[in-house]
Motif scaffolding. Structure first.
Motif, PDB file in Angstrom:
ATOM      1  N   MET A 175     129.172  11.641  41.786  1.00 50.51           N
ATOM      2  CA  MET A 175     128.628  10.544  42.592  1.00 50.51           C
ATOM      3  C   MET A 175     127.607  11.073  43.591  1.00 50.51           C
ATOM      4  O   MET A 175     126.510  10.496  43.750  1.00 50.51           O
ATOM      5  CB  MET A 175     129.757   9.823  43.328  1.00 50.51           C
ATOM      6  CG  MET A 175     130.707   9.034  42.446  1.00 50.51           C
ATOM      7  SD  MET A 175     130.000   7.550  41.703  1.00 50.51           S
ATOM      8  CE  MET A 175     129.864   6.471  43.149  1.00 50.51           C
ATOM      9  N   ARG A 176     127.933  12.162  44.252  1.00 50.76           N
ATOM     10  CA  ARG A 176     127.016  12.708  45.257  1.00 50.76           C
ATOM     11  C   ARG A 176     125.753  13.282  44.621  1.00 50.76           C
ATOM     12  O   ARG A 176     124.645  13.096  45.146  1.00 50.76           O
ATOM     13  CB  ARG A 176     127.712  13.777  46.087  1.00 50.76           C
ATOM     14  CG  ARG A 176     128.876  13.265  46.939  1.00 50.76           C
ATOM     15  CD  ARG A 176     128.505  12.113  47.819  1.00 50.76           C
ATOM     16  NE  ARG A 176     129.603  11.709  48.712  1.00 50.76           N
ATOM     17  CZ  ARG A 176     129.757  10.493  49.194  1.00 50.76           C
ATOM     18  NH1 ARG A 176     128.897   9.531  48.877  1.00 50.76           N
ATOM     19  NH2 ARG A 176     130.759  10.207  50.001  1.00 50.76           N
ATOM     20  N   SER A 177     125.896  13.949  43.492  1.00 53.95           N
ATOM     21  CA  SER A 177     124.711  14.538  42.846  1.00 53.95           C
ATOM     22  C   SER A 177     123.778  13.458  42.315  1.00 53.95           C
ATOM     23  O   SER A 177     122.593  13.723  42.078  1.00 53.95           O
ATOM     24  CB  SER A 177     125.133  15.484  41.719  1.00 53.95           C
ATOM     25  OG  SER A 177     125.745  14.769  40.655  1.00 53.95           O
ATOM     26  N   ASN A 178     124.296  12.253  42.152  1.00 54.37           N
ATOM     27  CA  ASN A 178     123.457  11.137  41.716  1.00 54.37           C
ATOM     28  C   ASN A 178     122.962  10.281  42.879  1.00 54.37           C
ATOM     29  O   ASN A 178     122.467   9.175  42.669  1.00 54.37           O
ATOM     30  CB  ASN A 178     124.206  10.288  40.704  1.00 54.37           C
ATOM     31  CG  ASN A 178     124.150  10.862  39.295  1.00 54.37           C
ATOM     32  OD1 ASN A 178     123.184  10.649  38.570  1.00 54.37           O
ATOM     33  ND2 ASN A 178     125.169  11.631  38.933  1.00 54.37           N
ATOM     34  N   GLY A 179     123.133  10.791  44.095  1.00 55.65           N
ATOM     35  CA  GLY A 179     122.486  10.175  45.246  1.00 55.65           C
ATOM     36  C   GLY A 179     123.274   9.124  45.985  1.00 55.65           C
ATOM     37  O   GLY A 179     122.741   8.495  46.912  1.00 55.65           O
TER      38      GLY A 179
END
Length: 468
Positions: A175-179
């Motif tokens: 989730m975080r790596s996808n912004g």
């Protein structure tokens, strides 16, 4: 040499200053976020969730539910969505968020398809749930002040719950790596109940995996939490470690061995923990419905308790400051009816299979100038047993207490009860109000429930109701 040192010193100051600015920017919250063990808004004000679950994916036409739960005092609604693996896909996320904002509710959006993965062969993985959120990213970005993303409902069953830690860490990081900068919520394994303490024992690992330190853990409390000490011990562990926690689902003690909701509500209130009850309406198991047929004027025993009782929603909910921080006027109710939809199942419940049967016509008795009516219905039955419910309605004046009496004709017997004091003498049954549901406004209703036994015929008795 001195000049070079001066230049070097100035450079260090500049670097240090830029680092401070960067640190401030990195920590600046874009919306709902975790601070210590609390959820706070972008302005730093604490927000304590007080709300209900709404099974939206199975009743997409029932948009009136958002206004109804707000009118009863909720500040949060947890919305059941489908990723398309098992239900949905829910492609109306933008509309759901708009409904939450229009009714000044914080939205917790959850993918239900992950329920019981590893034990339920139809369930989706957490990674598949993340892919759904990525597909909806355009609808979610910019809404961080209004929504929390509950990545997947009860994502691991009772088979190999240890897989939960790695799967949850991977989901958060993806989730975080996808912004995504939203407040993330993660459910426990064991169908959400964490009875093997996997979430409890690995909480720090999961929280540390979030580069934004913006994840809240969610426990679902049903029959595993049937006594006060079990609830207190579990909540103590999180509080003592300063871990953020919400009670993302819970039911009530409709029979011996179910969740001790009285302790749960009192402890949540005392600790400043958010809670979201299951569920507004539409269950195949009506014991856990708060409103009959989505009608807020027909609250069940559970609905009356969670909205109007001690430590309940009406007494403790505060509107999010992003909406002004005060309770808004009750929205007007339309006559919207639910669309036809698949049955919603409640996997964590241990209640008996329930089926609706006939309701009795209410009888009325005058008590001076005050009056009440009582309606008896069998809301679920199984071989040798049944669940009954009685709805008490005040007449043209408010009442301060009530007594309902009936006589069984076929040898039935009340075996346990809730939200009333019930005594029996042979076939004769007398029920009186408890402290939180004796006062009923003119034309308003309250209800109580019970479990009973029968053999052969289970006819509906005639009731009398007296008021004071």
């Amino acid at each position: 040499m001195k000049r070079r040192l001066t230049i070097f010193g100035a450079a260090l100051v500049a670097v240090a200053a830029s680092f401070v600015v960067y640190a401030q920017e990195a920590s600046a919250a874009v919306g709902l976020h975790v601070s210590g063990r609390n959820i706070v808004e972008a302005n730093g004000q604490q927000f304590i969730m007080r709300g209900v679950n709404h099974p939206h994916v199975w009743y997409t036409g029932n948009t009136q539910a958002f206004a109804d739960v707000k009118a009863l005092g909720a500040n949060t609604v947890r919305v059941v969505l489908g990723s398309g693996k098992r239900w949905g896909p829910s492609n109306d996320v933008a509309n759901v968020i708009s409904l939450c904002k229009a009714n000044k509710l914080i939205c917790v959006l959850e993918v239900h398809d992950t329920t019981g993965y590893g034990e339920d062969g139809a369930a989706a993985t957490l990674d598949e749930a993340v892919n759904y959120w990525i597909s909806q990213k355009a609808n979610l970005v910019g809404q961080e002040s209004y929504i929390s993303i509950n990545i997947g409902n009860e994502p691991i069953g009772n088979n190999n719950p240890q897989q939960w830690t790695a799967a949850t860490v991977a989901a958060i990081q993806k989730m975080r790596s996808n912004g995504f900068q939203h407040l993330l919520m993660v459910d426990a394994p064991n169908w959400g109940q964490d009875w093997q303490n996997v979430m409890r024992d690995n909480a720090q690992t999961v929280l540390d995996a979030d580069t934004q330190k913006n994840t809240v853990l969610s426990i679902h409390m049903y029959a595993v939490y049937a006594n006060a000490q079990t609830i207190i011990d579990y909540l103590d562990r999180f509080q003592n470690n300063n871990w953020p926690l919400v009670i993302g689902e819970f039911g009530w003690q409709f029979q011996s061995g179910e969740v001790d909701h009285e302790t749960l509500l009192a402890q949540a209130d005392a600790r400043g923990l958010g809670y979201i009850g299951w569920s507004w309406s539409g269950n195949t198991d009506p014991i856990l419905d708060m409103a009959t047929s989505f009608n807020p004027n027909q609250l069940t025993t559970w609905g009356q308790r969670i909205f109007n009782g001690a430590h309940g929603i009406k007494a403790t909910a505060k509107q999010a400051s992003v909406y002004g921080g005060t309770t808004s006027p009750s929205p007007s109710r339309s006559s919207a009816s639910p669309s036809v939809s698949p049955s919603a199942s409640r996997s964590a419940s241990t209640s008996p299979s329930a089926s609706r049967s006939a309701s009795a016509s209410p009888s009325q008795s005058q008590g001076g100038t005050k009056a009440c009516t009582a309606a008896y219905s069998v809301v679920g039955s199984w071989p040798g047993g049944f669940q009954g419910q009685v709805t008490v309605t005040a007449g043209g004046q408010s009442i301060a207490g009530w007594t309902v009496k009936w006589t069984y004709a076929n040898g039935q017997a009340v075996t346990s009860f809730w939200s009333a004091n019930i005594t029996s003498s042979g076939a004769n049954v007398t029920a009186t109000n408890v402290d939180y549901n004796g006062t009923v406004g003119a034309g308003q209703s309250t209800s109580f429930g019970f479990l009973g036994s029968y053999a052969g015929t289970n006819s509906v008795p005639t009731l009398t109701c007296t008021a004071r």
